[in-house]
Motif scaffolding. Structure first.
Motif, short mmCIF file in Angstrom:
data_model
loop_
_atom_site.label_atom_id
_atom_site.label_comp_id
_atom_site.label_asym_id
_atom_site.label_seq_id
_atom_site.Cartn_x
_atom_site.Cartn_y
_atom_site.Cartn_z
N PRO A 33 0.76 -1.30 0.15
CA PRO A 33 0.01 -0.08 0.03
C PRO A 33 0.92 1.37 0.06
N LEU A 34 2.19 1.19 0.73
CA LEU A 34 2.83 2.51 0.58
C LEU A 34 3.52 2.71 -0.89
N LEU A 35 3.72 1.62 -1.54
CA LEU A 35 3.94 2.13 -3.09
C LEU A 35 2.91 2.76 -3.85
N TRP A 36 1.66 2.47 -3.49
CA TRP A 36 0.50 2.92 -4.11
C TRP A 36 0.40 4.50 -3.67
N LEU A 37 0.74 4.53 -2.38
CA LEU A 37 0.39 6.06 -1.98
C LEU A 37 1.56 7.03 -2.08
N ALA A 38 2.80 6.60 -2.22
CA ALA A 38 3.93 7.26 -2.33
C ALA A 38 4.34 7.26 -3.96
N VAL A 39 3.89 6.29 -4.89
CA VAL A 39 4.17 6.45 -6.37
C VAL A 39 2.93 6.79 -6.94
N PHE A 40 1.87 5.91 -6.75
CA PHE A 40 0.67 5.97 -7.74
C PHE A 40 -0.01 7.30 -7.46
N ALA A 41 -0.39 7.69 -6.03
CA ALA A 41 -0.87 8.81 -5.77
C ALA A 41 -0.16 10.14 -5.82
N GLY A 43 1.85 10.67 -8.44
CA GLY A 43 1.75 11.03 -9.78
C GLY A 43 0.36 11.63 -10.35
N PHE A 44 -0.64 11.38 -9.43
CA PHE A 44 -1.82 11.65 -9.69
C PHE A 44 -2.38 13.15 -8.83
N ARG A 45 -1.28 13.43 -7.89
CA ARG A 45 -1.81 14.40 -6.70
C ARG A 45 -2.28 15.59 -7.21
N ASN A 46 -1.61 16.18 -8.60
CA ASN A 46 -2.03 17.34 -9.15
C ASN A 46 -3.05 17.36 -10.25
N VAL A 47 -3.46 15.91 -10.67
CA VAL A 47 -4.16 15.62 -12.10
C VAL A 47 -5.52 15.27 -11.60
N TYR A 62 -5.57 13.50 -3.84
CA TYR A 62 -5.93 12.06 -4.33
C TYR A 62 -5.24 11.03 -3.03
N ASP A 63 -3.96 11.44 -2.63
CA ASP A 63 -3.71 10.58 -1.46
C ASP A 63 -4.22 10.56 -0.27
N VAL A 64 -5.16 11.59 -0.04
CA VAL A 64 -5.87 11.51 1.16
C VAL A 64 -7.13 10.72 0.86
N TYR A 65 -7.68 10.62 -0.44
CA TYR A 65 -8.81 9.96 -0.70
C TYR A 65 -8.51 8.38 -0.66
N ILE A 66 -7.51 7.92 -1.24
CA ILE A 66 -7.23 6.53 -1.37
C ILE A 66 -6.65 6.24 -0.25
#
Length: 271
Positions: A33-41, A43-47, A62-66
């Protein structure tokens, strides 16, 4: 009652001690889950921003949402891993010894379920702490804390009960990976863990939207998400608790000596 509580404590303690020797298990449970939070989220933080909809009172990154969905991921994967452990214990003959204890069979299974939930919640707590260190602080402390704990415990028990049910039908370890691919990934991706349901409907993915609505994992995540902000989760608690009761009842029926586990042993199947 004293004997029953002793058995409950012994089974939970056994699982905790076994988990304490498996350092890689905790690491893998947190890294995913940290990879999703630190990498995936990231990348989408400002998108990808989340509009002002319940339970939020303002725009959120987005990171707060997921993050609640990633908590659900920790609970989901540990619940499924407990199913793997049950299959392994059955092949090694340990489950047969455990189920011959002079206690009602549902109580023994309930003790295994509680052990799974305790491990799931411990891993989820570690994830919340590490996520906060990375800058994604979740509102888990405050007047809403009892609601958050109730939602997390119920979700952990529900997903553990689902794993218990799967262990009835997965006969060999070799079949486990394939079964999980048809359970874990559909449950996770066809839910509100990564994106709001209204975005699915808005994008025209009607069939995914409908499946996500009936997915119990969606309601587990939504209950946790709404509890963090002290909002009414609607029907989600009832769906989670109903799924928990149903999965546990069917699993108990499957481990009955005249069916499922017991019948397989009599036919010469794996013990």
């Amino acid at each position: 009652m004293k004997h029953a509580l002793q058995a409950l404590w012994a089974i939970v303690l056994r699982e905790l001690l076994k988990f304490g020797r498996q350092y890689g298990r905790l690491l893998s449970a947190i890294v995913r889950p940290l990879l999703w939070l630190a990498v995936f989220a990231a990348g989408f933080r400002n998108v990808f921003g989340v509009a002002i909809v319940e339970p939020y009172d303002t725009y959120i990154p987005y990171d707060v949402y997921i993050a609640p969905g990633l908590i659900g991921m920790v609970l989901l994967f540990n619940g499924m891993q407990s199913s793997l452990a049950m299959v392994y214990d059955r092949e090694m003959g340990l489950m047969r010894l455990l189920l011959t204890a002079p206690l009602p069979r549902p109580w023994i299974l309930f003790a295994k379920l509680c052990a799974t939930a305790v491990l799931s919640l411990a891993q989820a707590a570690v994830f919340v702490i590490v996520a906060a260190l990375l800058g994604t602080a979740l509102p888990v402390f405050g007047p809403q804390t009892p609601m958050v704990l109730l939602a997390a415990v119920s979700a952990a028990l529900m997903l553990g009960a689902l794993g218990l049910l799967l262990s009835v039908h997965v006969k060999q370890l070799e079949n486990f990976a394939g079964t999980m691919n048809f359970v874990i990934f559909p449950m996770y991706f066809m839910s509100s863990a990564l994106y709001p349901l209204w975005k699915l409907e808005e994008s025209g993915a009607e069939w995914v939207y409908r499946i996500a609505q009936f997915n119990p994992f969606t309601h587990a995540v939504e209950w946790i998400r709404f509890a963090m902000y002290g909002k009414d989760p609607g029907l989600s608690p009832w769906i989670v608790l109903g799924t928990l009761a149903l999965c546990f009842a069917v699993a108990s029926w499957g481990y009955d000596p005249q069916r499922g586990f017991g019948a397989l042993t009599k036919r010469g199947g794996p013990a």
